[in-house]
Design an enzyme around this catalytic site. Sequence first.
Site, short mmCIF file in Angstrom:
data_model
loop_
_atom_site.label_atom_id
_atom_site.label_comp_id
_atom_site.label_asym_id
_atom_site.label_seq_id
_atom_site.Cartn_x
_atom_site.Cartn_y
_atom_site.Cartn_z
N GLY A 46 0.84 -1.19 0.00
CA GLY A 46 0.00 0.00 0.00
C GLY A 46 0.88 1.23 0.00
O GLY A 46 2.03 1.18 0.44
N GLN A 51 3.14 9.97 1.02
CA GLN A 51 4.43 9.25 1.02
C GLN A 51 5.27 9.56 -0.20
O GLN A 51 6.45 9.23 -0.24
CB GLN A 51 4.20 7.74 1.13
CG GLN A 51 3.59 7.32 2.46
CD GLN A 51 3.46 5.82 2.55
OE1 GLN A 51 2.47 5.26 2.14
NE2 GLN A 51 4.49 5.16 3.08
N CYS A 95 6.38 0.23 7.33
CA CYS A 95 5.96 1.34 6.47
C CYS A 95 7.15 1.78 5.63
O CYS A 95 8.26 1.90 6.13
CB CYS A 95 5.47 2.49 7.35
SG CYS A 95 4.97 3.94 6.41
N LEU A 96 6.90 2.02 4.35
CA LEU A 96 7.98 2.46 3.47
C LEU A 96 8.57 3.79 3.92
O LEU A 96 9.71 4.12 3.59
CB LEU A 96 7.48 2.57 2.02
CG LEU A 96 6.96 1.26 1.40
CD1 LEU A 96 6.40 1.52 0.01
CD2 LEU A 96 8.05 0.21 1.35
N HIS A 137 -4.04 1.72 7.88
CA HIS A 137 -2.69 2.29 7.87
C HIS A 137 -2.59 3.40 6.81
O HIS A 137 -2.06 4.49 7.08
CB HIS A 137 -1.69 1.15 7.59
CG HIS A 137 -0.26 1.55 7.48
ND1 HIS A 137 0.73 1.06 8.30
CD2 HIS A 137 0.37 2.39 6.61
CE1 HIS A 137 1.89 1.59 7.96
NE2 HIS A 137 1.71 2.40 6.93
N GLU A 138 -3.12 3.12 5.60
CA GLU A 138 -3.04 4.11 4.52
C GLU A 138 -3.92 5.33 4.81
O GLU A 138 -3.52 6.46 4.55
CB GLU A 138 -3.43 3.49 3.17
CG GLU A 138 -2.57 2.30 2.73
CD GLU A 138 -1.08 2.51 2.86
OE1 GLU A 138 -0.61 3.65 2.76
OE2 GLU A 138 -0.37 1.51 3.08
N HIS A 141 -2.24 7.76 7.05
CA HIS A 141 -1.28 8.65 6.37
C HIS A 141 -1.95 9.94 5.91
O HIS A 141 -1.35 11.00 5.93
CB HIS A 141 -0.68 7.95 5.13
CG HIS A 141 0.51 7.08 5.43
ND1 HIS A 141 1.68 7.57 5.96
CD2 HIS A 141 0.71 5.76 5.25
CE1 HIS A 141 2.55 6.58 6.10
NE2 HIS A 141 1.99 5.46 5.68
ZN ZN Z 1 2.86 3.61 5.71
#
Ligand code: ZN
Length: 172
Positions: A46, A51, A95-96, A137-138, A141
């Site tokens: 995701g 991000q 998380c990236l 989670h997304e 963000h």
């Molecule tokens: Zn993330």
Amino acid sequence: MALREVVQFPDPRLKQVSEPITEVTDEIRELARDMIDVMYDEPGIGLAAPQVGASVRMFVIDTDWTDDGNDRNPTVVINPVISDREGRITWEEGCLSVPDYQATVERDATITLRGTDLDGNPIEEHAEGLRAVCIQHECDHLDGILFIDRISRLKRSLYVKKRKKQLAAEQA
Ligand code: ZN
């Protein structure tokens, strides 16, 4: 074309509350395509617009793909809203935008996701397990919240220390 760079903690752009998307412009379509490319390249399951430094309410998700590349099925969600939250679930998250760290986070076990796709069609999805975790989670963000904001203060501060050391070492 070069891939967009993933914004990493503690970049202040990750703390911003993103703006709703009022019109799907060419720019938004391009952003969505780029986000999908970045998600598969990293790899991740995701990715939210902040991000890659875009403060708009959109994320991409694909929780089922494998590396052979034949089963990619990305979903682009614009202006997502979560409702019908039920139960609790814990999951080991990463998380990236939060390099080299995983932690167990507690979230809602089943949810309903609503939003629209790039053509303005409504999306309604009932999700559980990993899919529900990833959607929450997304969506976080888009409100400037990272998964490390949902763990204990002690664990968070240990990570922040580690990350600061890592960044200092990179600059040295
Ligand atoms: Zn993330």
